[in-house]
Structure formats: C-alpha cells, structure tokens
Design a protein around this motif. Sequence first.
Motif, PDB file in Angstrom:
ATOM      1  N   GLU A 137       0.922  -0.935  -0.103  1.00 44.06           N
ATOM      2  CA  GLU A 137      -0.377  -0.228  -0.110  1.00 44.06           C
ATOM      3  C   GLU A 137       0.935   1.384   0.190  1.00 44.06           C
ATOM      4  OE1 GLU A 137      -3.189   2.457   3.088  1.00 44.06           O
ATOM      5  OE2 GLU A 137      -2.384   0.287   3.752  1.00 44.06           O
ATOM      6  N   VAL A 138       0.449   2.281  -0.630  1.00 39.31           N
ATOM      7  CA  VAL A 138       1.100   3.476  -1.223  1.00 39.31           C
ATOM      8  C   VAL A 138       0.558   4.634   0.296  1.00 39.31           C
ATOM      9  CG1 VAL A 138       2.480   5.528  -2.391  1.00 39.31           C
ATOM     10  CG2 VAL A 138       2.196   3.036  -3.033  1.00 39.31           C
ATOM     11  N   THR A 139       1.402   4.683   1.027  1.00 40.31           N
ATOM     12  CA  THR A 139       1.090   5.403   1.996  1.00 40.31           C
ATOM     13  C   THR A 139       1.904   7.103   1.784  1.00 40.31           C
ATOM     14  OG1 THR A 139       2.168   5.240   3.871  1.00 40.31           O
ATOM     15  CG2 THR A 139      -0.181   4.330   3.257  1.00 40.31           C
ATOM     16  N   LEU A 140       1.739   8.319   2.731  1.00 33.03           N
ATOM     17  CA  LEU A 140       1.995   9.073   2.058  1.00 33.03           C
ATOM     18  C   LEU A 140       3.524   8.717   3.404  1.00 33.03           C
ATOM     19  CD1 LEU A 140       2.967  12.585   2.234  1.00 33.03           C
ATOM     20  CD2 LEU A 140       1.805  12.281   3.974  1.00 33.03           C
ATOM     21  N   LEU A 141       3.751   7.767   4.036  1.00 30.85           N
ATOM     22  CA  LEU A 141       4.547   7.575   4.771  1.00 30.85           C
ATOM     23  C   LEU A 141       5.541   7.171   3.766  1.00 30.85           C
ATOM     24  CD1 LEU A 141       6.307   7.419   7.467  1.00 30.85           C
ATOM     25  CD2 LEU A 141       5.759   5.515   7.965  1.00 30.85           C
ATOM     26  N   THR A 142       5.275   5.803   2.746  1.00 32.14           N
ATOM     27  CA  THR A 142       6.019   5.640   1.896  1.00 32.14           C
ATOM     28  C   THR A 142       6.309   6.685   0.830  1.00 32.14           C
ATOM     29  OG1 THR A 142       4.383   3.429   1.696  1.00 32.14           O
ATOM     30  CG2 THR A 142       5.821   3.909   0.287  1.00 32.14           C
ATOM     31  N   VAL A 143       6.172   7.539   0.439  1.00 26.78           N
ATOM     32  CA  VAL A 143       6.775   8.752  -0.349  1.00 26.78           C
ATOM     33  C   VAL A 143       7.547   9.340   0.127  1.00 26.78           C
ATOM     34  CG1 VAL A 143       5.942  10.274  -1.967  1.00 26.78           C
ATOM     35  CG2 VAL A 143       3.876   8.284  -1.669  1.00 26.78           C
TER      36      VAL A 143
END
Length: 105
Positions: free
Chosen positions: A70-76
């Motif tokens: 899952e691409v989250t703001l944290l991942t980005v």
Amino acid sequence: MEQQNLEAVMGLIMYGGNAKSDAMEAIAAAKAGDFELADQKVADAEESLVQAHHAQTGMLTQEAQGNHMEVTLLTVHSQDHLMTSIAFTDLAKEIIDLYRRMDNK
C-alpha cells in the motif's frame, strides 16, 4: 501497512536521515580544514545509504514477487528522504573537493 513494510519504510527514513546528517557534518569539517574527519563522515554517510538501499531492495523484491505494498504518505516520504540524502551526499563530496582545492592554494 504490514510490519515488514513499515520496518523497511522506517529504515529508509532513519538511514537517509543519518546519511544527510553525516554529509552535513562532513561539509562543516571540510570548512574547518579537517579533511580527515570530512572523509570519515562521507564514508559514514555512504554506509548509511548502503543500509537504506538494502531496505529499499527488500521492498522492491516484494513488489516484484507480486506482494504489492500500500502506497501511503509515509512510503512516499521515505523514498523522498532517501533520494534527497543521496543528492545531498553527492553534493557534499563536491563541496569538500572545493574546500580541499582552496586549502591547497
């Protein structure tokens, strides 16, 4: 976000932050004329980047195996943090080289 992915994301942020801090300290050392410390700090920054790349490689391997994350703001944010740290470390090397040249004249 799965625990494994969270650990990888946090690794990118932590190691990226360490690399940027070490690169900044390397520039400060070179500015003060301490090129031995500057070189050590660059080496420390590069080691942190290697560790960050290991975390990133794990994430990419999982993706390639079909385990989509899952691409989250944290991942980005973690990816941005890593890329900024790489650029900052590369620029620190150039700045240190300029300080060396100025010191030799």
